[in-house]
Design a protein around this motif. Structure first.
Motif, PDB file in Angstrom:
ATOM      1  N   ILE A   1       0.817  -1.222   0.000  1.00 45.81           N
ATOM      2  CA  ILE A   1       0.000   0.000   0.000  1.00 45.81           C
ATOM      3  C   ILE A   1       0.847   1.268   0.000  1.00 45.81           C
ATOM      4  CG2 ILE A   1      -1.783   1.280   1.274  1.00 45.81           C
ATOM      5  CD1 ILE A   1      -2.741  -1.431   2.354  1.00 45.81           C
ATOM      6  N   VAL A   2       1.976   1.262   0.719  1.00 45.32           N
ATOM      7  CA  VAL A   2       2.812   2.468   0.806  1.00 45.32           C
ATOM      8  C   VAL A   2       4.205   2.153   0.287  1.00 45.32           C
ATOM      9  CG1 VAL A   2       1.496   3.393   2.752  1.00 45.32           C
ATOM     10  CG2 VAL A   2       3.468   1.914   3.183  1.00 45.32           C
ATOM     11  N   GLU A   3       5.005   3.209   0.096  1.00 42.48           N
ATOM     12  CA  GLU A   3       6.344   3.054  -0.490  1.00 42.48           C
ATOM     13  C   GLU A   3       7.207   2.118   0.329  1.00 42.48           C
ATOM     14  OE1 GLU A   3       8.678   6.318  -1.620  1.00 42.48           O
ATOM     15  OE2 GLU A   3       7.204   7.178  -3.019  1.00 42.48           O
ATOM     16  N   GLU A   4       7.125   2.186   1.639  1.00 46.66           N
ATOM     17  CA  GLU A   4       7.984   1.355   2.477  1.00 46.66           C
ATOM     18  C   GLU A   4       7.669  -0.127   2.294  1.00 46.66           C
ATOM     19  OE1 GLU A   4      11.034   0.224   4.606  1.00 46.66           O
ATOM     20  OE2 GLU A   4      10.626   2.292   3.968  1.00 46.66           O
ATOM     21  N   ASP A   5       6.397  -0.454   1.961  1.00 47.45           N
ATOM     22  CA  ASP A   5       6.053  -1.847   1.659  1.00 47.45           C
ATOM     23  C   ASP A   5       6.827  -2.325   0.435  1.00 47.45           C
ATOM     24  OD1 ASP A   5       4.217  -1.914   3.737  1.00 47.45           O
ATOM     25  OD2 ASP A   5       2.538  -1.293   2.450  1.00 47.45           O
ATOM     26  N   VAL A   6       6.917  -1.473  -0.572  1.00 50.33           N
ATOM     27  CA  VAL A   6       7.643  -1.826  -1.793  1.00 50.33           C
ATOM     28  C   VAL A   6       9.120  -2.014  -1.489  1.00 50.33           C
ATOM     29  CG1 VAL A   6       8.307  -1.056  -4.108  1.00 50.33           C
ATOM     30  CG2 VAL A   6       5.990  -0.616  -3.259  1.00 50.33           C
ATOM     31  N   ARG A   7       9.689  -1.081  -0.725  1.00 56.45           N
ATOM     32  CA  ARG A   7      11.117  -1.167  -0.422  1.00 56.45           C
ATOM     33  C   ARG A   7      11.428  -2.414   0.413  1.00 56.45           C
ATOM     34  NH1 ARG A   7      13.756   3.556  -1.699  1.00 56.45           N
ATOM     35  NH2 ARG A   7      12.402   5.352  -2.166  1.00 56.45           N
ATOM     36  N   GLU A   8      10.506  -2.785   1.296  1.00 58.73           N
ATOM     37  CA  GLU A   8      10.714  -3.964   2.126  1.00 58.73           C
ATOM     38  C   GLU A   8      10.733  -5.231   1.267  1.00 58.73           C
ATOM     39  OE1 GLU A   8      11.344  -6.280   5.522  1.00 58.73           O
ATOM     40  OE2 GLU A   8      11.532  -4.116   5.170  1.00 58.73           O
ATOM     41  N   VAL A   9       9.823  -5.318   0.313  1.00 61.77           N
ATOM     42  CA  VAL A   9       9.806  -6.480  -0.586  1.00 61.77           C
ATOM     43  C   VAL A   9      11.087  -6.528  -1.411  1.00 61.77           C
ATOM     44  CG1 VAL A   9       8.661  -7.543  -2.575  1.00 61.77           C
ATOM     45  CG2 VAL A   9       7.289  -6.577  -0.722  1.00 61.77           C
ATOM     46  N   LEU A  10      11.528  -5.378  -1.900  1.00 62.13           N
ATOM     47  CA  LEU A  10      12.743  -5.328  -2.721  1.00 62.13           C
ATOM     48  C   LEU A  10      13.982  -5.733  -1.933  1.00 62.13           C
ATOM     49  CD1 LEU A  10      12.152  -2.044  -4.784  1.00 62.13           C
ATOM     50  CD2 LEU A  10      11.879  -4.404  -5.553  1.00 62.13           C
ATOM     51  N   ARG A  11      13.970  -5.467  -0.608  1.00 60.99           N
ATOM     52  CA  ARG A  11      15.133  -5.834   0.200  1.00 60.99           C
ATOM     53  C   ARG A  11      15.249  -7.337   0.401  1.00 60.99           C
ATOM     54  NH1 ARG A  11      14.237  -0.796   3.036  1.00 60.99           N
ATOM     55  NH2 ARG A  11      12.642  -1.788   4.365  1.00 60.99           N
ATOM     56  N   HIS A  12      14.167  -8.075   0.212  1.00 60.28           N
ATOM     57  CA  HIS A  12      14.173  -9.511   0.501  1.00 60.28           C
ATOM     58  C   HIS A  12      13.779 -10.343  -0.723  1.00 60.28           C
ATOM     59  CE1 HIS A  12      13.637  -7.531   4.454  1.00 60.28           C
ATOM     60  NE2 HIS A  12      14.439  -8.505   4.889  1.00 60.28           N
ATOM     61  N   LEU A  13      14.156  -9.882  -1.876  1.00 57.94           N
ATOM     62  CA  LEU A  13      13.816 -10.629  -3.095  1.00 57.94           C
ATOM     63  C   LEU A  13      14.634 -11.915  -3.174  1.00 57.94           C
ATOM     64  CD1 LEU A  13      13.669  -7.834  -5.834  1.00 57.94           C
ATOM     65  CD2 LEU A  13      11.752  -8.994  -4.740  1.00 57.94           C
ATOM     66  N   PRO A  14      13.984 -13.046  -3.443  1.00 61.70           N
ATOM     67  CA  PRO A  14      14.738 -14.300  -3.643  1.00 61.70           C
ATOM     68  C   PRO A  14      15.503 -14.246  -4.958  1.00 61.70           C
ATOM     69  CG  PRO A  14      12.411 -14.646  -4.129  1.00 61.70           C
ATOM     70  CD  PRO A  14      12.523 -13.261  -3.570  1.00 61.70           C
ATOM     71  N   THR A  15      16.681 -14.847  -4.971  1.00 63.49           N
ATOM     72  CA  THR A  15      17.512 -14.813  -6.183  1.00 63.49           C
ATOM     73  C   THR A  15      17.345 -16.056  -7.042  1.00 63.49           C
ATOM     74  OG1 THR A  15      19.359 -15.746  -4.931  1.00 63.49           O
ATOM     75  CG2 THR A  15      19.244 -13.342  -5.110  1.00 63.49           C
ATOM     76  N   ASP A  16      17.024 -17.195  -6.436  1.00 62.44           N
ATOM     77  CA  ASP A  16      16.852 -18.441  -7.181  1.00 62.44           C
ATOM     78  C   ASP A  16      15.436 -18.503  -7.740  1.00 62.44           C
ATOM     79  OD1 ASP A  16      15.925 -21.598  -6.847  1.00 62.44           O
ATOM     80  OD2 ASP A  16      17.908 -21.310  -7.743  1.00 62.44           O
ATOM     81  N   ILE A  17      15.293 -18.954  -8.985  1.00 63.93           N
ATOM     82  CA  ILE A  17      13.989 -18.957  -9.640  1.00 63.93           C
ATOM     83  C   ILE A  17      12.998 -19.854  -8.917  1.00 63.93           C
ATOM     84  CG2 ILE A  17      14.463 -20.828 -11.281  1.00 63.93           C
ATOM     85  CD1 ILE A  17      12.680 -17.529 -12.106  1.00 63.93           C
ATOM     86  N   SER A  18      13.483 -20.978  -8.358  1.00 64.10           N
ATOM     87  CA  SER A  18      12.590 -21.872  -7.613  1.00 64.10           C
ATOM     88  C   SER A  18      12.051 -21.179  -6.370  1.00 64.10           C
ATOM     89  CB  SER A  18      13.320 -23.156  -7.226  1.00 64.10           C
ATOM     90  OG  SER A  18      13.658 -23.911  -8.362  1.00 64.10           O
ATOM     91  N   ASN A  19      12.901 -20.411  -5.687  1.00 59.61           N
ATOM     92  CA  ASN A  19      12.455 -19.668  -4.513  1.00 59.61           C
ATOM     93  C   ASN A  19      11.447 -18.584  -4.889  1.00 59.61           C
ATOM     94  OD1 ASN A  19      14.112 -21.172  -2.815  1.00 59.61           O
ATOM     95  ND2 ASN A  19      15.830 -19.749  -3.010  1.00 59.61           N
ATOM     96  N   VAL A  20      11.640 -18.016  -6.088  1.00 54.91           N
ATOM     97  CA  VAL A  20      10.676 -17.021  -6.565  1.00 54.91           C
ATOM     98  C   VAL A  20       9.303 -17.663  -6.712  1.00 54.91           C
ATOM     99  CG1 VAL A  20      10.047 -15.496  -8.478  1.00 54.91           C
ATOM    100  CG2 VAL A  20      12.431 -15.659  -7.755  1.00 54.91           C
ATOM    101  N   TYR A  21       9.262 -18.840  -7.346  1.00 50.82           N
ATOM    102  CA  TYR A  21       7.984 -19.524  -7.532  1.00 50.82           C
ATOM    103  C   TYR A  21       7.379 -19.935  -6.186  1.00 50.82           C
ATOM    104  CZ  TYR A  21       9.077 -19.806 -12.520  1.00 50.82           C
ATOM    105  OH  TYR A  21       9.362 -19.499 -13.825  1.00 50.82           O
ATOM    106  N   SER A  22       8.213 -20.359  -5.258  1.00 55.57           N
ATOM    107  CA  SER A  22       7.706 -20.729  -3.935  1.00 55.57           C
ATOM    108  C   SER A  22       7.059 -19.530  -3.253  1.00 55.57           C
ATOM    109  CB  SER A  22       8.843 -21.277  -3.061  1.00 55.57           C
ATOM    110  OG  SER A  22       9.329 -22.493  -3.560  1.00 55.57           O
ATOM    111  N   THR A  23       7.716 -18.375  -3.343  1.00 53.40           N
ATOM    112  CA  THR A  23       7.181 -17.150  -2.741  1.00 53.40           C
ATOM    113  C   THR A  23       5.845 -16.782  -3.376  1.00 53.40           C
ATOM    114  OG1 THR A  23       9.421 -16.346  -2.296  1.00 53.40           O
ATOM    115  CG2 THR A  23       7.648 -14.719  -2.286  1.00 53.40           C
ATOM    116  N   ILE A  24       5.796 -16.880  -4.692  1.00 54.98           N
ATOM    117  CA  ILE A  24       4.556 -16.542  -5.406  1.00 54.98           C
ATOM    118  C   ILE A  24       3.439 -17.500  -5.016  1.00 54.98           C
ATOM    119  CG2 ILE A  24       3.460 -16.504  -7.678  1.00 54.98           C
ATOM    120  CD1 ILE A  24       6.086 -15.480  -8.825  1.00 54.98           C
ATOM    121  N   TYR A  25       3.750 -18.794  -5.003  1.00 60.03           N
ATOM    122  CA  TYR A  25       2.708 -19.779  -4.702  1.00 60.03           C
ATOM    123  C   TYR A  25       2.203 -19.626  -3.271  1.00 60.03           C
ATOM    124  CZ  TYR A  25       0.197 -24.175  -4.411  1.00 60.03           C
ATOM    125  OH  TYR A  25      -0.785 -25.114  -4.242  1.00 60.03           O
ATOM    126  N   ASP A  26       3.114 -19.375  -2.344  1.00 57.02           N
ATOM    127  CA  ASP A  26       2.701 -19.176  -0.951  1.00 57.02           C
ATOM    128  C   ASP A  26       1.822 -17.937  -0.824  1.00 57.02           C
ATOM    129  OD1 ASP A  26       4.138 -21.398  -0.258  1.00 57.02           O
ATOM    130  OD2 ASP A  26       5.882 -20.290   0.497  1.00 57.02           O
TER     131      ASP A  26
END
Length: 681
Positions: free
Chosen positions: A562-587
Motif C-alpha cells: 500500500i505504501v512506499e515502504e512496503d515496496v522497499r521492504e519487498v525489494l530488500r528480501h527478493l529471492p535470487t533463485d527462480i525456484s524460490n521465486v515460484y515458492s514465494t509466489i505460490y505461498d
C-alpha cells in the motif's frame, strides 16, 4: 460484344489507343564492340567462323548450360572449394548454380519478350561458354574468373530487360541511359577478351607465376570497373522508370481495365476446378507431413518481443562467422533458464525470413516444448517432419517439391491416409529437397525440451543433413547447457548467453513494464515518486534475467502493498533463485486467495500439468466452472489470470492457457501437492 459460333463464343474487344513500343531495337552489344580498342577486339571472336549467325540463339544458351553441368560434375566429385583473402571458403558448385539460374532466366526473357531479340546477346554468352569450357588448373585466377562469370551471366539478362523497359527515344533519359549501357557492355567485352587472351595461352605459359599474378590483378580490376558502371546504369534506369510511370500509368490502367472486364470471368471459370483440386491435394500432403501450427507459435512469441531487443546477438563474432560462411555448419546457442533464448531465436527467424530469396533459398524453424498437452512439440520425428514440410513448400504460391509428392504417393494406404514418416525417412527427404536450393537455414529452439530417449538420434540426423547435403545448410539450435546436450553438441561452434549480453534489454524491459504498471495504477495506485521508480528499476534490472524481473515486479503490486515502504521492504528480501521465486509466489497466492479461488487455482494448475492435448480456453473454463461436488460457478479468463498470478498466461494465437515458462512446470512437478497421482485424481 460477343458473336456465337456453335458452342464457342468470340469476344471482340473495343478499339483502344495503341501502346507505344518501348525499345528502338538497336543492338547495343554491337555498339559496345565497335568502341573496343584494337587489342581487345582481336580476342572477342567467340563466333567460331560465323556459326552464331547461322544457328538459333537458344543453341548458344544450351551449350552454356552443358558447360555448367560439366564443370559441376568436375567440382562435385572433389567438392572443390577455394579461399578468398579473408580465408572464407567459396564452394564453386554454388557459383555454377547461380550461372545456370541466370541462363534459365534469359531464356524466359527471349521466349516472353516479343520486342527483344535475344540473338543480340549471343556473343557475350559465347564468351561465357568459352571460359566455362576452358581448362582451369591454376587456383590463383579461378576466384576472379568465377566471380566474373557469375556477375556477367546475371548482367546479360538483367539489362536485356532494361533495354525493353527504358530505352525509349521519347524519354528524356534515353541519351544518358544508352551511353552508360553501351559503356557497361564494353567493359563486359573487355573482361571476356582478357579471359580469352589468358586461356588461349598454353597450359605451361598460364602456370608461369608472373603471368598468373598479372592476370589475377587484371581480372579483379576489370570486374571492379564493371560493378562501378552498373551503378551508373542503374541510376539512369531509376530516372527512366520514374518518367515511364508518370507517362504511362493512366494508359496502362485504362488498357488493363478493358482487358480485365473480358478476361477475368473467363479465366476464373477455366481455372477454378484445377485450382480447387490442387489446393485439396496440397493441403492433404502438408497435413500428412505435419499439422503442428509452427506459425502460430512464432507469432505468439514475436508479439511479446520488445522492439530493438536482442540486436547485440548480431554483433557476436560466433554468430557472424556462422551466418556469413558459405559452408554448412551448426551453431549452438545456450544459456540458463529465462535468459531469453526463445526471444532471440524469434528475432533471428524474422531476420532470415526478411532476407531470404524464396525460390533459391529457404528457412525453416520449430519451437520445441515439453508439454503433456502438446507432446508433438517434443517429439524429434514430428519436429523433423515439420522442418520437411516448410522446406518442401516455402510459401502459398509454391508447389510441393517432387520428392515429397512421390513419397506421399508411394506409401501404402489402403484407403486411409499414408503412415507418418520415420526420422530416417524425413532425414533422407530433407537431403533430397535441399538440392533444389542454393542455401537452407534451419532454426530450432529449446532442443533440451525434446524427448530425451530419442534426442541423440535427432541430433545425429541434424549432423547428417549438414554433413551430407550438397547445398549449404546452416543449423542454429538453442538449449540449456544440460549434461546430455553438452555431450552431443559440445564439440560444435557455440555461443553462450552471459548476463552482460542482455543487460540493456533487461533494463529497457523493466523500464517499460514499470511505466506500464504506474500508468495502469497497478503499483501503489499510480502514486509513485521519482525516487521509488528509479529504485525499483535499478533493483529489478540488476537481477538475473527477464523472467525473474517480470515475476518480481508482480510481487510488489500485490493487494497488501500500500505504501512506499512496503515496496522497499519487498525489494530488500527478493529471492535470487527462480525456484524460490515460484515458492514465494505460490505461498502468497495460497494465503491471499479465498478457499474457493484457491481450489480453482490448484485445479487449473493440475489441468495444465496433465492435459493430454491442448485445451481451448473455453474447455478449461468449462472444466473449472464445475466444482468436485457438481456445483456450477462460472469462471472467466481474467479470473484464471488473476488467481494464477504470473505463472499462467493466455496464448492469444491459439486461444489456450499455458504456463508462462517451462521452469514453472518444472517447479510444480517437484511439489508433492502436484505429484502425478494427486494431479490425476
Amino acid at each position: 460484344m460477343a458473336a456465337n459460333a456453335g458452342s464457342q463464343s468470340l469476344v471482340i474487344l473495343p478499339e483502344a489507343e495503341p501502346i507505344a513500343c518501348i525499345g528502338p531495337g538497336k543492338n547495343y552489344w554491337s555498339l559496345a564492340i565497335a568502341e573496343l580498342g584494337h587489342q581487345e577486339a582481336e580476342y572477342i571472336d567467340f563466333d567460331d567462323a560465323g556459326i552464331l549467325r547461322r544457328i538459333p540463339w537458344q543453341t548458344v544458351l544450351t551449350e552454356v548450360k552443358q558447360a555448367v553441368e560439366e564443370k559441376k560434375v568436375q567440382f562435385m566429385d572433389k567438392r572443390w572449394a577455394i579461399n578468398r583473402k579473408d580465408n572464407r571458403p567459396i564452394i564453386l558448385r554454388e557459383k555454377l548454380d547461380k550461372i545456370a539460374v541466370s541462363v534459365e532466366k534469359f531464356i524466359q526473357i527471349g521466349d516472353c519478350a516479343v520486342q527483344y531479340d535475344p540473338a543480340h546477346a549471343a556473343l557475350p554468352w559465347a564468351g561465357v561458354r568459352f571460359v566455362l569450357k576452358a581448362t582451369i588448373i591454376d587456383q590463383q585466377t579461378i576466384t576472379g574468373v568465377f566471380d566474373g562469370m557469375e556477375l556477367i551471366s546475371n548482367l546479360i539478362g538483367r539489362y536485356a530487360i532494361f533495354e525493353q523497359l527504358y530505352l525509349n527515344t521519347q524519354l528524356k533519359t534515353y541519351t544518358g541511359l544508352e551511353k552508360t549501357l553501351v559503356e557497361l557492355y564494353k567493359r563486359v567485352m573487355e573482361y571476356l577478351s582478357k579471359a580469352k587472351r589468358f586461356y588461349s595461352r598454353s597450359t605451361a605459359a598460364r602456370l608461369a607465376r608472373n603471368i598468373i599474378l598479372d592476370a589475377k590483378g587484371d581480372f579483379d580490376s576489370l570486374l571492379q570497373r564493371i560493378v562501378e558502371q552498373q551503378r551508373e546504369v542503374d541510376y539512369y534506369a531509376s530516372l527512366a522508370d520514374a518518367e515511364c510511370q508518370r507517362a504511362n500509368f493512366e494508359d496502362l490502367k485504362q488498357f488493363l481495365a478493358i482487358f480485365g472486364r473480358y478476361s477475368k470471368d473467363m479465366h476464373s471459370k477455366i481455372s477454378v476446378l484445377h485450382e480447387h483440386h490442387e489446393e485439396q491435394n496440397m493441403s492433404a500432403i502438408l497435413e500428412w507431413l505435419s499439422p503442428v501450427p509452427y506459425i502460430d507459435h512464432h507469432n505468439n512469441i514475436h508479439k511479446d518481443r520488445l522492439e530493438g531487443s536482442g540486436l547485440w546477438l548480431f554483433r557476436k563474432q560466433q554468430y557472424q562467422d556462422w551466418r556469413e560462411s558459405s559452408c554448412s555448419s551448426i551453431l549452438w546457442l545456450h544459456g540458463i533458464p529465462g535468459s531469453g533464448k526463445t526471444t532471440l531465436l524469434s528475432l533471428i527467424i524474422d531476420h532470415f525470413q526478411n532476407i531470404t530469396n524464396f525460390g533459391s533459398q529457404s528457412v525453416a524453424y520449430f519451437y520445441c516444448a515439453r508439454s503433456t498437452s502438446e507432446r508433438e512439440r517434443g517429439n524429434p520425428e514430428e519436429i523433423l517432419r515439420s522442418i520437411l514440410r516448410q522446406l518442401s513448400c516455402p510459401g502459398p504460391n509454391f508447389p510441393i517439391c517432387q520428392p515429397v509428392r512421390l513419397k506421399y504417393g508411394e506409401l501404402p494406404c489402403a484407403g486411409f491416409r499414408p503412415r507418418k514418416l520415420t526420422l530416417d525417412e524425413s532425414t533422407q527427404l530433407i537431403l533430397e529437397v535441399v538440392k533444389s536450393y542454393l542455401s537452407v537455414t534451419i532454426i530450432l529452439d529449446a532442443l533440451d525440451e525434446c524427448n530425451q530417449e530419442t534426442l541423440s538420434d535427432f541430433i545425429s540426423a541434424l549432423k547428417k543433413i549438414v554433413q551430407q547435403s550438397t547445398s549449404t545448410v546452416k543449423v542454429l539450435v538453442s538449449s540449456r547447457a544440460s549434461k546430455d546436450i553438452v555431450s552431443q553438441l559440445g564439440d560444435l561452434p557455440q555461443l553462450r548467453i552471459q548476463s552482460h549480453d542482455n543487460a540493456d534489454d533487461i533494463k529497457r524491459f523493466v523500464d517499460r513494464r514499470v511505466e506500464e504498471y504506474i500508468q495502469d495504477k497497478k503499483l501503489l495506485g499510480g502514486d509513485v515518486s521519482v525516487q521509488l521508480k528509479k529504485h525499483v528499476i535499478e533493483t529489478l534490472a540488476g537481477g538475473a534475467q527477464g523472467i525473474w524481473a517480470s515475476l518480481q515486479l508482480q510481487s510488489i503490486c500485490g493487494p497488501g502493498i500500500i505504501v512506499e515502504e512496503d515496496v522497499r521492504e519487498v525489494l530488500r528480501h527478493l529471492p535470487t533463485d527462480i525456484s524460490n521465486v515460484y515458492s514465494t509466489i505460490y505461498d502468497r497466492m495460497s494465503s491471499q486467495l479465498g478457499p474457493k479461488s484457491r481450489l480453482i487455482m490448484n485445479r487449473a494448475l493440475k489441468w495444465l500439468l496433465c492435459a493430454q492435448r491442448p485445451l481451448s480456453a473455453d474447455e478449461l473454463l468449462a472444466a473449472l466452472s464445475v466444482d468436485p461436488q457438481g456445483t456450477f460457478s462460472p469462471v472467466s479468463r481474467q479470473n484464471i489470470l488473476d488467481m494464477c498470478y504470473n505463472l499462467v498466461i493466455h496464448d492469444d494465437e491459439m486461444d489456450v492457457f499455458r504456463f508462462s515458462h517451462l521452469s514453472v512446470q518444472e517447479y510444480l512437478e517437484k511439489q508433492s501437492e502436484f505429484s502425478s497421482i494427486i494431479a490425476h485424481s
